[in-house]
Design an enzyme around this catalytic site. Structure first.
Site, PDB file in Angstrom:
ATOM      1  N   GLU A 343       2.728  11.104  45.968  1.00 52.66           N
ATOM      2  CA  GLU A 343       1.954  11.751  47.225  1.00 52.66           C
ATOM      3  C   GLU A 343       3.422  11.284  48.390  1.00 52.66           C
ATOM      4  OE1 GLU A 343      -2.116   9.985  47.193  1.00 52.66           O
ATOM      5  OE2 GLU A 343      -0.733   8.522  48.102  1.00 52.66           O
TER       6      GLU A 343
HETATM    7  C1  TNX Z   1      -4.094   7.121  46.304  1.00 58.28           C
HETATM    8  S1  TNX Z   1      -2.856   6.578  43.399  1.00 58.28           S
HETATM    9  C2  TNX Z   1      -2.988   6.542  46.530  1.00 58.28           C
HETATM   10  C3  TNX Z   1      -3.018   5.595  47.282  1.00 58.28           C
HETATM   11  C4  TNX Z   1      -4.838   5.753  47.335  1.00 58.28           C
HETATM   12  C5  TNX Z   1      -5.358   5.223  47.139  1.00 58.28           C
HETATM   13  C6  TNX Z   1      -6.802   5.404  47.181  1.00 58.28           C
HETATM   14  C7  TNX Z   1      -1.984   6.866  44.357  1.00 58.28           C
HETATM   15  C8  TNX Z   1      -0.335   6.702  43.146  1.00 58.28           C
HETATM   16  N1  TNX Z   1      -1.776   7.465  45.349  1.00 58.28           N
HETATM   17  O1  TNX Z   1      -1.719   6.170  47.803  1.00 58.28           O
HETATM   18  O2  TNX Z   1      -4.729   3.920  47.716  1.00 58.28           O
HETATM   19  O3  TNX Z   1      -5.056   7.163  46.375  1.00 58.28           O
HETATM   20  O4  TNX Z   1      -7.757   5.319  46.189  1.00 58.28           O
END
Ligand code: TNX
Length: 539
Positions: A343
Site C-alpha cells: 500500500e
Molecule cells: C491491509 S494487508 C493492510 C494493513 C491493514 C489491513 C487491515 C496489508 C499488507 N496491508 O495495513 O492493517 O489491511 O485489514
C-alpha cells in the site's frame, strides 16, 4: 555416533527392565479403557496417518521420560513435555534420570536417521500399553511430535477406578509430517502494542497447534516498536503512541531477543517486519529527513493507510535502512527479513521499484531472505525472495514467473482481523466476513491458481487496528488460527469440515485451561470443560 547412541539405548532398556522387576510392592493399577481411539480423537492438525489399536498407555506417577542424550535439543524437548504434563496433570515426570524405583511406563523421545523421516519436522509415534516411542530425525520434529502426545492426554484422570491417578492415552501408531514448510501467524504490534507477556502467550498457543513461524509487524504509521540503537528517536518518539492515542510502547533489543529465544525453545521462528517505503509515518516523525510525501509528519493515531512514504531517492534513507536491517538481523536467528512494501499509494511506481530492488540488496548483505507483501512482485528481484500474497493475484503471479516462492495470506480467507459476522465485537470487514467454517473451507493449495510448487506455506495475519489487549487478540485469533494450523499442516484430501468441527469442539477444555477468550462460534458444539473462570484466574 550411531554406535554410542545404540549403546545408550540398550543401557536405558536394561535399566527399565531392571527397575520394572524391583517394583513388586507397588499396588496393582487399573487402567480404564480409553474413551476415544487415536482416529476419533482431539488431534489438530490431523496427522498424515493414524493406525489405532485397542488399548491404553497409563500415564501416571510411575511414568518417566527418556530422550536421546547425544542428539542436539532432544533432552530439552523431553523437559518441555514433562513441564506441560505437570501443568495439565500435576504429575512430575522425571527426564533422563538413572534411578526410578517404581518405574512402570516410559515415554522415549528418540533421534532416528530413518529415511522415512526425511522432513525435519516429521515424526513417528508408537504407543503401546508399556511405552510411547517418539522418533524423529531432529529436535524440531520431536517437538511437533510431543504436541501430539499433549493432545492425546485426556484432560481428566480416571481416578474413580484406579488406586492412583491415571491418564489413559489410546494406543496405536501415528506417522506424520507437515504439508508446508512455512506455517505462520502474524501479529501487528504497531497499530496497538502488545507486551512481551502477551506475545509469549500467543506463541504458546501457536506451538500447541504445530505452527513454526510468528511474523511480527514491528513498524507502521502509528508506531515504531523495536529499539534501533543507532537511531534512538524511532522508539522514544515513534513508539510513543498508538491507534486511539494510548501510550504505545516498544521492545528493547533485549526484550526482542527474549521473544526470539522463547519462540526458538518452541521451534518457532520469528520473522521481523519493517514496513516500507509506505506505512512509515512513525519513522518519519522521528527523523523527518526520511520523509518523502512533502508534508511535515506528525504522530498519527488514526487507521487510514497509504499516505506516508520514505524519500526513495535519498542516500540517507538507505543508510538508515542499512542500520535497521543490520541491527535487527543481528538479533534474529531465523532466515527471513520482511520489508513490508504494501500500500505505498503515495510512492511513484518507478520509485517504488527502485526502492525494493535497493532494499533487497541490503537484506542480502545481512544474509537474510527477503519477504515482501505481493506488491514487490512488480520489481526485478531475485528468485530467493518471497512474495507474501494478500490481495493482488497478478502481483503474486509476477513473482511466480520469477521463480519466487509465495506465502499465502489472502485477506478474504486468511485474515484474522476480519470479523466473523456483522455482530462481531472486534475486527474489520473490508475484505470479507470470515466465519469459522469459511476460514477452514478453502484450499491454499489451489487458491487463485498459484502453482503448488511455488507455495512456501500459509500465514494468518492479525492486524490490530481494532484490538488492544490479549483478550481481544484471542477473540479474533481463536478458533480460526486452529483451522489455519490444519490447512498448512494437513493435506487437502485429509481435511474435512464435519470431522474437523468435532475435533475443534474438543479443544474447549484446553483453551479454557489456558484462559483463552476464544470466540464461541455457534457453528461449533463446544465441549464442556471442568474449568470455571475463577479456577483459571488462580492459575
Ligand atoms: C491491509 S494487508 C493492510 C494493513 C491493514 C489491513 C487491515 C496489508 C499488507 N496491508 O495495513 O492493517 O489491511 O485489514
Amino acid at each position: 555416533m550411531i554406535k554410542s547412541s545404540f549403546f545408550k539405548s540398550t543401557c536405558i532398556l536394561a535399566m527399565i527392565i531392571f527397575f520394572s522387576a524391583c517394583k513388586q510392592e507397588k499396588k496393582k493399577r487399573v487402567i480404564n479403557f480409553p474413551k476415544t481411539d487415536l482416529a476419533a480423537e482431539n488431534l489438530i492438525p490431523k496427522p498424515l496417518k493414524t493406525i489405532p489399536t485397542q488399548g491404553g498407555f497409563a500415564l501416571d506417577e510411575y511414568t518417566a521420560i527418556y530422550t536421546s542424550s547425544n542428539a542436539t535439543g532432544f533432552e530439552a524437548v523431553g523437559k518441555f513435555l514433562s513441564k506441560k504434563i505437570k501443568e495439565k496433570t500435576d504429575l512430575d515426570l522425571q527426564v533422563n534420570v538413572d534411578e526410578i524405583p517404581n518405574l512402570e511406563t516410559v515415554i522415549y523421545i528418540n533421534q532416528s536417521d530413518s529415511v522415512a523421516l526425511g522432513n525435519s519436522e516429521a515424526y513417528q509415534l508408537y504407543i503401546t500399553p508399556d511405552s510411547v516411542i517418539l522418533n524423529s530425525n531432529s529436535a524440531e520434529g520431536a517437538f511437533r511430535g510431543i504436541q501430539t502426545i499433549r493432545q492425546l492426554i485426556p484432560e481428566t484422570s480416571n481416578d474413580t477406578l484406579a488406586t492412583n491417578k491415571i491418564w489413559t492415552i489410546p494406543t496405536g501408531k501415528i506417522i506424520d509430517e507437515p504439508q508446508f514448510e512455512y506455517r505462520g501467524a502474524m501479529l501487528d504490534v504497531a497499530r496497538h502494542f502488545f507486551s512481551v507477556k502477551d506475545v509469549k502467550k500467543f506463541i504458546d498457543l501457536l506451538a500447541y497447534y504445530k505452527y513454526n513461524t510468528l511474523h511480527l509487524h514491528l513498524t507502521d504509521d502509528q508506531g515504531w516498536r523495536i529499539e534501533i540503537k543507532s537511531w534512538p528517536l524511532l522508539t522514544t518518539v515513534g513508539g510513543s503512541t498508538e491507534v486511539g492515542g494510548e501510550a504505545g510502547g516498544f521492545y528493547t533489543q533485549e526484550e526482542y531477543k527474549d521473544i526470539v529465544t522463547y519462540a526458538a525453545e518452541r521451534h518457532i521462528v520469528i520473522v521481523p517486519e519493517v514496513d516500507m517505503p509506505g506505512h512509515t509515518n512513525a519513522a518519519s516523525v522521528s527523523y523527518p529527513i526520511l520523509n518523502g510525501n512533502g508534508k511535515t509528519p506528525q504522530l498519527y493515531e488514526g487507521t487510514q493507510v497509504g499516505k506516508s512514504t520514505f524519500d526513495t531517492r535519498k542516500d540517507t534513507v538507505y543508510t538508515f535502512i542499512d542500520d535497521v536491517v543490520r541491527e535487527i538481523s543481528a538479533i534474529t536467528p531465523g532466515p527471513y527479513f520482511h520489508i513490508g512494501g504494501d500500500e505505498s499509494h503515495v510512492t511513484k511506481k518507478n520509485d517504488y521499484i527502485y526502492f525494493v530492488e535497493k532494499v533487497e540488496k541490503i537484506v542480502h548483505k545481512y544474509n537474510k531472505r527477503m519477504i515482501g507483501w505481493d506488491e514487490i512482485g512488480q520489481a526485478n528481484i531475485d528468485a530467493s525472495s518471497i512474495s507474501h500474497f494478500w490481495s493482488n493475484k497478478d502481483n503474486a503471479m509476477k513473482a511466480v514467473s520469477k521463480g519466487m516462492k509465495v506465502i499465502m495470506s489472502p485477506a478474504k480467507k486468511a485474515y484474522l482481523d476480519m470479523q466473523y459476522d456483522s455482530l462481531s465485537k472486534h475486527g474489520l470487514h473490508w475484505a470479507a466476513y470470515i466465519p469459522t467454517d469459511t476460514a477452514y473451507n478453502w484450499a491454499p493449495e489451489t487458491y487463485e491458481g498459484i502453482p503448488l510448487k511455488n507455495i512456501l506455506g500459509l500465514e494468518a495475519p492479525l492486524w490490530s487496528e481494532t484490538i488492544s489487549n490479549i483478550e481481544e487478540l484471542e477473540y479474533l485469533a481463536f478458533p480460526r488460527a486452529i483451522g489455519y494450523a490444519e490447512l498448512s499442516w494437513t493435506t487437502e484430501e485429509n481435511r474435512n469440515w464435519e470431522n474437523y468441527k468435532k475435533r475443534l469442539a474438543n479443544q474447549a477444555p484446553f483453551l479454557d485451561r489456558m484462559n483463552v477468550k476464544y470466540y464461541h462460534s455457534p457453528l461449533i458444539d463446544w465441549k464442556k470443560s471442568k474449568y470455571t473462570f475463577t479456577e483459571i484466574e488462580k492459575d
